[in-house]
Write a protein that holds these residues in place. Sequence first.
Motif, mmCIF file in Angstrom:
data_model
loop_
_atom_site.group_PDB
_atom_site.id
_atom_site.type_symbol
_atom_site.label_atom_id
_atom_site.label_comp_id
_atom_site.label_asym_id
_atom_site.label_seq_id
_atom_site.Cartn_x
_atom_site.Cartn_y
_atom_site.Cartn_z
ATOM 1 N N LYS A 25 -8.513 -2.086 -6.800
ATOM 2 C CA LYS A 25 -7.206 -2.614 -6.380
ATOM 3 C C LYS A 25 -6.769 -3.773 -7.266
ATOM 4 O O LYS A 25 -5.582 -3.895 -7.597
ATOM 5 N N HIS A 34 0.838 -1.205 0.000
ATOM 6 C CA HIS A 34 0.000 0.000 0.000
ATOM 7 C C HIS A 34 0.866 1.245 0.000
ATOM 8 O O HIS A 34 1.963 1.260 0.560
ATOM 9 N N LEU A 80 -4.347 -7.673 0.427
ATOM 10 C CA LEU A 80 -3.662 -7.594 -0.855
ATOM 11 C C LEU A 80 -3.341 -8.986 -1.394
ATOM 12 O O LEU A 80 -3.393 -9.221 -2.604
ATOM 13 N N HIS A 83 -6.316 -10.201 -3.256
ATOM 14 C CA HIS A 83 -6.458 -9.558 -4.571
ATOM 15 C C HIS A 83 -5.493 -10.185 -5.582
ATOM 16 O O HIS A 83 -5.874 -10.456 -6.729
ATOM 17 N N ILE A 139 -0.297 0.568 -3.849
ATOM 18 C CA ILE A 139 -1.716 0.802 -4.129
ATOM 19 C C ILE A 139 -2.334 1.574 -2.969
ATOM 20 O O ILE A 139 -2.151 1.214 -1.804
#
Length: 356
Positions: free
Chosen positions: A238, A198, A262, A265, A231
């Motif tokens: 995302k 992030h 994450l 994702h 991100i």
Amino acid sequence: DMIFVDGEAWPPNIHGTGTEDYFNTGVSPATVSRVLNGNPAVAPELVRRVEAAVAHANYRPSAAGRALRRQRSDLWAAIIPDVRNPFFHRLVEAFEKVAHANGYSVVLCNTHEDLQLERSAIESVVGHQVSGALIAAVSASKSRVAPFERAGIPVLTVDRRVAGFTGDSINVDNQMIGRLAADHLVQQGCTQPLIVTHAGDLTPLREREKGFVARMRELGHPMGEQQVARIAFQADDKRGEVRSALDAMADVDAVFATTNTLTSHVYVVLRSAGASIGPDVALIGVDDDQWNVMVEPPVTVVEQPAEQLGEWAGQLLVARAAGRDMKHARILLDPVVRERASSLRHQLTAVPTSLD
């Protein structure tokens, strides 16, 4: 004159209820207070008479009144950035167990990684005169815990550091998380990893990235800036950003995702692209959750000891509430690798999948 017991008028308004007879027996307000607070030194007969009066009047002691008298409530605050994150869920659960065992309840505040919501939460719990607070701060540079210190409320930081704060803190060695992930991937023959993390100034994420990059360099595989995808927490798509980062690195052979969210994702994006997770692209994340072992292949993670963090936090607040004279604690805990099939380039016949 009006007499107060634990911040409330005593006896309560009982005129015309027949309860007056219960209070015409010379029981003092001090004795009533001791009974209501469970003091074992009160004679059994007096306890019986006070309890009978309380039951007849349907009297309930006011927590707000007690807080006013003591200048503290029987509440702790846990201010965290994301209640959906399994790491914080397990941390707070362990924190609550210690609180309940010591007569406290926990007020949970979810800041959604928003600095203004965090400041509002701090203002609210300070106003409610909590007896202690745990905070996982939104920002290392912008979060402020000074309101707790000015109010004389014990506060400790967990997981994330706050600039200028010298009080109690409990963290995991986040650089070690990155180094362990790099070691594991290189052992599998991966030399072109992508870091998915992030954006922002959160110390855990920056330190995980720093540890990973440093260890890859030490192992002879220096990384370029194009191998790090940062991100925003509030990004609308995302997975789209993960997909773009992977497309920009045609030779990527591994992904290190710095949070469990994450990791999920990345997993979905790799699956939807038809990649064979493990043999084609190895995947290692941070923090464990049930989904990590419910998918195929199950996901390798570097796990933080969330329960231990929460328990240590609770024990420190208990010690502070007891007025123990001790130096500020700086506790640093070690992570561990949970190896599973998602990061193994050459599949094993049996892969550990437990959440132990």
